[in-house]
Design an enzyme around this catalytic site. Sequence first.
Site, PDB file in Angstrom:
ATOM      1  N   GLY A   1     -41.756   6.175 -65.769  1.00 49.82           N
ATOM      2  CA  GLY A   1     -42.964   5.695 -65.109  1.00 49.82           C
ATOM      3  C   GLY A   1     -43.859   4.940 -66.072  1.00 49.82           C
TER       4      GLY A   1
ATOM      5  N   CYS B   1     -44.638  15.997 -75.186  1.00 53.94           N
ATOM      6  CA  CYS B   1     -43.475  15.517 -74.445  1.00 53.94           C
ATOM      7  C   CYS B   1     -43.363  16.200 -73.086  1.00 53.94           C
ATOM      8  CB  CYS B   1     -42.235  15.825 -75.283  1.00 53.94           C
ATOM      9  SG  CYS B   1     -40.733  15.108 -74.677  1.00 53.94           S
TER      10      CYS B   1
ATOM     11  N   MET C   1     -36.719  12.241 -64.696  1.00 53.00           N
ATOM     12  CA  MET C   1     -36.539  13.657 -65.034  1.00 53.00           C
ATOM     13  C   MET C   1     -37.834  14.424 -64.825  1.00 53.00           C
ATOM     14  SD  MET C   1     -34.492  13.118 -68.623  1.00 53.00           S
ATOM     15  CE  MET C   1     -34.938  11.406 -68.930  1.00 53.00           C
TER      16      MET C   1
ATOM     17  N   CYS D   1     -37.437  17.826 -77.676  1.00 50.50           N
ATOM     18  CA  CYS D   1     -37.220  17.330 -76.320  1.00 50.50           C
ATOM     19  C   CYS D   1     -36.150  16.236 -76.300  1.00 50.50           C
ATOM     20  CB  CYS D   1     -38.542  16.807 -75.785  1.00 50.50           C
ATOM     21  SG  CYS D   1     -38.426  16.180 -74.128  1.00 50.50           S
TER      22      CYS D   1
ATOM     23  N   GLY E   1     -36.479   3.949 -73.262  1.00 50.37           N
ATOM     24  CA  GLY E   1     -37.458   2.973 -73.733  1.00 50.37           C
ATOM     25  C   GLY E   1     -37.924   3.221 -75.153  1.00 50.37           C
TER      26      GLY E   1
ATOM     27  N   MET F   1     -36.112   6.658 -66.507  1.00 49.68           N
ATOM     28  CA  MET F   1     -37.353   6.014 -66.038  1.00 49.68           C
ATOM     29  C   MET F   1     -38.492   7.028 -66.105  1.00 49.68           C
ATOM     30  SD  MET F   1     -36.341   2.933 -65.304  1.00 49.68           S
ATOM     31  CE  MET F   1     -37.648   2.208 -64.311  1.00 49.68           C
TER      32      MET F   1
END
Length: 368
Positions: free
Chosen positions: A14, A199, A37, A102, A127, A12
């Site tokens: 955000g 990232c 994270m 990343c 996502g 997640m």
Amino acid sequence: MSETAKKVIVGMSGGVDSSVSAWLLQQQGYQVEGLFMKNWEEDDGEEYCTAAADLADAQAVCDKLGIELHTVNFAAEYWDNVFELFLAEYKAGRTPNPDILCNKEIKFKAFLEFAAEDLGADYIATGHYVRRADVDGKSRLLRGLDSNKDQSYFLYTLSHEQIAQSLFPVGELEKPQVRKIAEDLGLVTAKKKDSTGICFIGERKFREFLGRYLPAQPGKIITVDGDEIGEHQGLMYHTLGQRKGLGIGGTKEGTEEPWYVVDKDVENNILVVAQGHEHPRLMSVGLIAQQLHWVDREPFTGTMRCTVKTRYRQTDIPCTVKALDDDRIEVIFDEPVAAVTPGQSAVFYNGEVCLGGGIIEQRLPLPV
């Protein structure tokens, strides 16, 4: 245990894509939990989309969906395995892609291991706009259904084993559909803009940010004919094909066409420019790539025909790939390509399937 009762940990962020991913997995009957994270320790103040604001949005979405949200701090892993390499590449005059690194080191390594070992996950989900398909007992990485949002370029380092443990729910949808679902559900992330920063580091001003870690060394800007026409503030701020931020207009002898970066002489700290976005010095007939990753993990030998992208959002380029040794390939394009940039990734495709890729070591310039 039935497939649908399996436990999925959703990364997640955000943002809207991970929010809708969590809901889609719930609809498919999975046992869903979220994981936020934190991968960067520094907080630069309120003007940036900070980790604190993103965490609050992720928590609000999880509360709305009725799922638990875990948090984990991967800042040490990010610094050691992503950021230090990112700085080293810039220092060497190359232009790295931190998002690819990343994904390789954090999202599909540290996160995958943490979710499986500490949270008992059967799968992780993100996502990303990609799809997976199982062919001949191996999981393949496919482009996302929404060609405008396809993110397979950033995930070419994944192995078929990692893909088999990962779910990509929004990869089957187009972005407007994802936003519509979020709006219909009343999620706080429905209208949140997509992140475009490095990232995990956010929307900082790039020059300012990089300047904190690498001392800038101003130097000469010269034309391909050897005329000195300006001064750059640091080679690290420039990439091949760049037009903006050079601070030079037309010259008395030249045309009014804009200037583009065509080369970086790292040894002498010189930026080389030429006029016109199709200047021969900008064009390449091919490239040499190294640090290869093939999704099926089979070593590549011989030659193959496929298509390649040398940067994100580029139209596929038909090419011939030839193995030079275990970890280097030569790629020859069917037509010359502009602004092939050492340090960036070359990613290969067979139709919808992402085959893998490597880091561009050098470009093969158009013979002049």
